[in-house]
Design an enzyme around this catalytic site. Structure first.
Site, PDB file in Angstrom:
ATOM      1  CE  LYS A 192      19.467  97.898  35.623  1.00 30.92           C
ATOM      2  NZ  LYS A 192      20.132  96.698  35.045  1.00 30.92           N
TER       3      LYS A 192
ATOM      4  CE1 TYR B  49     -12.668  93.700  47.056  1.00 32.52           C
ATOM      5  CE2 TYR B  49     -10.433  94.506  47.401  1.00 32.52           C
ATOM      6  CZ  TYR B  49     -11.737  94.716  46.971  1.00 32.52           C
ATOM      7  OH  TYR B  49     -12.096  95.927  46.463  1.00 32.52           O
TER       8      TYR B  49
HETATM    9  C1  LIG Z   1      21.141  96.337  35.944  1.00 33.37           C
HETATM   10  C2  LIG Z   1      22.533  96.063  35.491  1.00 33.37           C
HETATM   11  C3  LIG Z   1      23.624  96.308  36.338  1.00 33.37           C
HETATM   12  C4  LIG Z   1      23.473  96.645  37.804  1.00 33.37           C
HETATM   13  O1  LIG Z   1      23.211  95.452  38.487  1.00 33.37           O
HETATM   14  P1  LIG Z   1      23.002  95.375  40.085  1.00 33.37           P
HETATM   15  O2  LIG Z   1      22.819  93.933  40.319  1.00 33.37           O
HETATM   16  O3  LIG Z   1      21.799  96.196  40.373  1.00 33.37           O
HETATM   17  O4  LIG Z   1      24.211  95.933  40.712  1.00 33.37           O
HETATM   18  C5  LIG Z   1      24.896  96.165  35.828  1.00 33.37           C
HETATM   19  N1  LIG Z   1      25.090  95.804  34.537  1.00 33.37           N
HETATM   20  C6  LIG Z   1      24.065  95.537  33.704  1.00 33.37           C
HETATM   21  C7  LIG Z   1      24.357  95.110  32.304  1.00 33.37           C
HETATM   22  C8  LIG Z   1      22.757  95.637  34.152  1.00 33.37           C
HETATM   23  O5  LIG Z   1      21.744  95.339  33.327  1.00 33.37           O
END
Ligand SMILES: *Cc1c(COP(=O)(O)O)cnc(C)c1O
Length: 350
Positions: free
Chosen positions: A33, A244
């Site tokens: 994702k 800054y």
């Molecule tokens: C993002 C996500 C994962 C992966 O999690 P990690 O901690 O990056 O391994 C797995 N399952 C779901 C439902 C997620 O939203």
């Protein structure tokens, strides 16, 4: 020419995939994702496919469509969309190109009304995020999902009793789906032990080098290296200030390396004042506030010159440490790397 660049080592990605597969002892279905946590879902997924991955998870349907295009017809794979199919949008999935992860009674009903088809079902076992409540699981049994999943809330704390509670609740609720393959573990879950592996695991961040407990893990390799050029070296005098707000006052004469990466490139503003970079053979402190396009480093007595490369995170400065210094986590650091940062790939895409 952009000064900041992100190098993605696909051989290190493949090595991490194999570590996770060996640790889990079951199929690894990578989570890609958010453009594979900012590293590029196309090259990442193609390499993981070459390593044997045949099921992938994304968050959104549009990510799923882009992933399908990136894999192409020559790399068949099941693509699951964690958001699921919103009521009224089930038609988007009915071609079978993508499989929704059904998360609510409404999504289950809409999917059934649209004719059903290959899908997954998410049971919420304690996160109160997405998923059917355990007592609602039976509502989806007639859909015969290919996968039933749940998500663990506390895997960065292996001793947290919530892990075991969620695991047991998942085992219990998933009995409504005798034909389904069960999937519980994210990256952290993979390292909790064989009780958490079930039929397949679903890691994201550890594929990309993030430690399962939010700190560097020697079993994993750095996949992403974030670097930028030194734009200018300045000799600043005691009593002057840097950046800054004149927020950093100099108590001694100081050689300042101005580095061409700022918050628009994904260096959190909160990296000041605790952050470090790797420059000229060692870690050196970031001084003063992070600007949009640059940051300043105390170069000490190093013979630094404009054009020298600085590592913001990577093999010499672990991602998890850079994240902690900025008060955040590896996930946020990776997914914040800016759009203008040049991406470069090492190792075959497969
Ligand atoms: C993002 C996500 C994962 C992966 O999690 P990690 O901690 O990056 O391994 C797995 N399952 C779901 C439902 C997620 O939203």
């Amino acid at each position: 020419m952009s000064t900041a660049r992100l190098t993605i080592d696909l051989d290190a990605l493949a090595a991490n995939y194999r570590v996770l597969a060996a640790q889990a002892g079951v199929e690894v279905a990578p989570v890609v994702k958010a453009d594979a946590y900012g590293l590029g879902a196309g090259p990442v997924a193609r390499r993981l496919w070459a390593e044997g991955a045949r099921r992938f998870f994304v968050a959104r349907a549009n990510e799923g469509r882009a992933l399908r295009r990136a894999l192409g017809v020559q790399r068949p794979a099941e693509i699951y969309v964690l958001d699921g199919a919103a009521p009224g949008r089930a038609g988007l999935f009915s071609g079978g190109e993508l499989r929704p992860v059904l998360n609510s009674p409404e999504q289950v009903a809409a999917w059934r009304a649209a004719g059903g088809g290959p899908c997954a079902v998410h049971i919420d076992t304690g996160m109160n995020r997405l998923g059917l409540r355990p007592e609602e699981a039976g509502l989806a049994a007639d859909l015969a999902p290919a996968i039933v999943l749940s998500h663990l809330a506390c895997t960065d704390e292996p001793a947290n009793p919530m892990n075991r509670r969620q695991r047991d609740l998942f085992a219990e609720a998933s009995r409504a789906f005798p034909g389904a393959r069960l999937c519980l573990a994210n990256s952290g879950g993979v390292f909790l032990g064989p009780d958490y592996a079930f039929d397949l695991v679903r890691p994201g961040v550890s594929l990309f080098g993030g430690g399962p407990e939010g700190r560097p893990d020697p079993r994993l390799r750095a996949v992403a290296t974030f670097e930028a050029d030194v734009l200018q070296v300045r000799e600043a005098a005691a009593g002057e200030s840097v950046g800054y707000g004149a927020a950093h006052g100099l108590v001694a004469d100081t050689r300042i390396a101005v580095v061409g990466a700022g918050y628009a490139d994904g260096v959190p503003r909160s990296s000041s004042p605790r952050g470090q970079v790797w420059l000229a053979g060692r870690r050196r402190p970031i001084v003063g506030r992070i600007s949009m396009d640059s940051l300043a480093v105390d170069a000490g007595d190093a013979a630094v010159r404009a054009g020298d490369r600085v590592e913001l995170f990577g093999p010499r400065l672990p991602l998890d440490e850079a994240a902690a210094a900025a008060g955040t986590i590896a996930y946020e650091l990776l997914t914040s790397v800016g759009g203008r940062v040049e991406r470069r790939y090492l190792g075959g895409a497969g």
